[in-house]
Design an enzyme around this catalytic site. Structure first.
Site, PDB file in Angstrom:
ATOM      1  N   LYS A 174       5.613 -13.018  -0.661  1.00  0.00           N
ATOM      2  CA  LYS A 174       5.133 -13.184   0.700  1.00  0.00           C
ATOM      3  C   LYS A 174       3.753 -12.520   0.784  1.00  0.00           C
ATOM      4  O   LYS A 174       3.644 -11.307   0.906  1.00  0.00           O
ATOM      5  CB  LYS A 174       6.111 -12.546   1.694  1.00  0.00           C
ATOM      6  CG  LYS A 174       5.830 -12.893   3.165  1.00  0.00           C
ATOM      7  CD  LYS A 174       4.792 -11.959   3.735  1.00  0.00           C
ATOM      8  CE  LYS A 174       4.421 -12.336   5.156  1.00  0.00           C
ATOM      9  NZ  LYS A 174       3.182 -11.666   5.608  1.00  0.00           N
ATOM     10  N   GLY A 227       1.549  -1.964   1.057  1.00  0.00           N
ATOM     11  CA  GLY A 227       1.005  -2.109   2.402  1.00  0.00           C
ATOM     12  C   GLY A 227       0.937  -0.776   3.107  1.00  0.00           C
ATOM     13  O   GLY A 227       0.919   0.285   2.478  1.00  0.00           O
ATOM     14  N   GLY A 232       5.937  -0.229   5.255  1.00  0.00           N
ATOM     15  CA  GLY A 232       6.804   0.290   4.215  1.00  0.00           C
ATOM     16  C   GLY A 232       8.079   0.890   4.772  1.00  0.00           C
ATOM     17  O   GLY A 232       9.167   0.709   4.203  1.00  0.00           O
ATOM     18  N   CYS A 283      -6.205   1.247  -0.885  1.00  0.00           N
ATOM     19  CA  CYS A 283      -5.264   2.352  -0.675  1.00  0.00           C
ATOM     20  C   CYS A 283      -5.701   3.611  -1.394  1.00  0.00           C
ATOM     21  O   CYS A 283      -5.372   4.721  -0.970  1.00  0.00           O
ATOM     22  CB  CYS A 283      -3.868   1.943  -1.128  1.00  0.00           C
ATOM     23  SG  CYS A 283      -3.793   1.427  -2.858  1.00  0.00           S
TER      24      CYS A 283
END
Length: 500
Positions: A174, A227, A232, A283
């Protein structure tokens, strides 16, 4: 350009027939339409993956055969790298030079894990009791759901795909609703490489609908998520309902530490690479720059002078240094944090506003921004911004640098700039971060485990051990003797026999 879902080896529209627009972050124009998958589409994709896992060609393949397919896929990615890189730029606005560098490196993941596929060996344990043989075998888990963000969609997907497939699992991906095109193009290469239908499936749509349906599906055995912290947490909670295996690669507030004995020219470049090269949309961004007090002012002057020369513009052009912000919500968030920092008393020594003007198209640009007079308790130093904002924090001693670096809910990465061998060796063990770079920043490898401490996530991606996270260990006991004793006369060993 209308895109299609990729389910059971073919491209097809969503069950609803609906699409949502994908806009180019630089031009602001809609350049593709992405299918809005339904819960029914998700169910179909998961069931296709489950069929492929339990029966048919993929289920019957040897690890060596799976490895050969991964090698072939790596070759196809290499041949299509330019197209994949351009699609990423159209979707997320990152520099073409950076995206091409990432995509051209991706084949090494498929080759590494392709070679590793038939190197996962079980074990026969020493005989612990007469007549009983025991061995350990490793088996694939089943259907894996891979949920990935918009900032580096292909890289962060392949980090999951390569080990999962090498282990024999099947996968439903996804991608972010903001960056689905490159993943759908990659999916088309799977058929060309010879992967059986259902081994890879891609469903597109918003996380609250498609992601939630995927995370809650009873046939999904494992979730690999990259993410934000909020996403999360939602995935972790959904997975807990049915005890799904989970890995979470989340955010960071990483410290890039510059000591007074560092090569200052290299350290300036490292600080810029850590936060501005990807417009802070990574990140592992080195968003906190810790500078030793004795060189603070001179280093900041050198840094501001260097960053002031950066050219903002079209990410497809080779002379562009900083591209646009990928999404409107992220753009608004970054501007909000600039206001928060100013309100907290931080001093803006560079940038601090939206960038507009000639050469910037209709893109959502934020000037590279540097704040000084930041203390580590400020929100700008504790919360992930995910944008081109650098917070500079003074420190005096090594111990203070370590204390500040570790004083955050996160623990994804850290950088150390020094010419001291003592610091290079002894500081990394003291930093609570999953990756520590010394005189470098943002270096990753298919050989190197990547992940974080604390709120930065659970588990590791990449490296030899990552494939273990996509396998289940099974114990097999074989009685080699005839004549099983009656269970009614069996006696447990006495306590004394264990030394009690």
């Amino acid at each position: 350009m209308d895109l299609g879902l990729y389910i059971d080896g073919r491209s097809r529209p969503s069950a609803s027939g609906q699409f949502f627009d994908s806009s180019d972050p630089f031009t602001g124009e809609v350049w593709s339409r992405v299918p809005a998958a339904t819960a029914g589409d998700v169910d179909e994709a998961v069931r296709a993956a489950h069929r492929a896992f339990t029966s048919g060609p993929w289920a019957e393949m040897t690890p060596t055969q799976r490895g050969r397919l991964l090698y072939r896929l790596g070759d196809l990615v290499e041949a299509n790298a330019d197209r994949l890189g351009e699609l990423e730029v159209r979707d997320n606005g990152k520099l073409l030079a950076e995206m091409l560098g990432q995509v051209r490196y991706l084949p090494e993941w498929f080759r590494y894990y392709g070679g590793l596929a038939d190197k996962i060996e079980g074990a026969v344990t020493p005989a612990e009791r007469p007549g009983i043989m025991h061995h350990i075998r490793y088996e694939p888990i089943g259907v894996v759901a891979a949920i990935v963000p918009w900032n580096s969609p292909l890289v962060l997907t392949v980090w999951k795909l390569a080990p999962a497939l090498a282990a024999g699992n099947t996968v439903v991906v996804k991608p972010s609703e903001y960056s689905s095109a490159s993943m759908l193009y990659l999916a088309s290469l799977f058929g060309e490489a010879g992967f059986p239908p259902g081994v890879l499936n891609v469903v597109t749509g918003v996380g609250s609908e498609v992601g939630e349906a995927l995370a809650n599906h009873p046939l999904v055995e494992r979730i690999a998520f990259t993410g934000g912290e909020g996403g999360g947490r939602a995935v972790y909670q959904a997975a807990a309902k049915s005890f799904k295996r989970v890995s979470l690669e989340l955010g960071g507030k990483s410290a890039n530490i510059v000591f007074d004995d560092a090569d200052l020219d290299d350290a300036v470049k490292g600080a810029v690479a850590g936060i501005f090269a990807a417009a802070g949309q990574t990140c592992m961004a080195g968003s906190r720059l810790l500078v030793q007090d004795s060189i603070h002012d001179a280093f900041v002057d050198r840094l501001v002078s260097f960053v002031s020369q950066a050219k903002l513009g079209d990410p497809l052009l080779p002379d562009t240094d900083i591209g646009p912000i990928a999404t409107p919500p992220q753009f608004r968030k970054i501007l909000d944090y600039i206001d928060i920092a100013k309100g907290e008393g931080a001093t803006c020594v560079l940038g601090g506003t939206r960038a507009e003007g000639q050469g910037l198209g209709n893109g959502l640009f934020v000037k590279p921004t540097i704040f000084t007079n930041v203390h580590n308790g400020m929100r700008i130093a504790q919360e992930e911004v995910f944008g081109p904002i650098l917070s500079v924090i003074r420190f005096r001693t090594d111990d203070e640098a370590v204390q500040i670096a570790n004083d955050t809910p996160y623990g994804l990465a850290a950088g150390v700039w020094t010419q001291s061998l003592d610091r290079a060796i002894n500081l990394p063990p003291r930093l609570r971060a999953g990756t520590v770079w010394v005189n470098a920043y943002r270096v990753v490898s298919y050989l190197a485990p990547f992940g974080g401490f604390r709120n930065s996530g659970i588990g590791r991606e990449n490296g030899k051990d990552a494939i273990r996270d996509y396998l289940e260990a099974k114990s097999v006991f074989i009685n080699t003797r005839r004549g099983v004793p009656s269970p009614f006369v069996m006696r447990l060993p006495s306590v004394e026999s264990f030394g009690g």
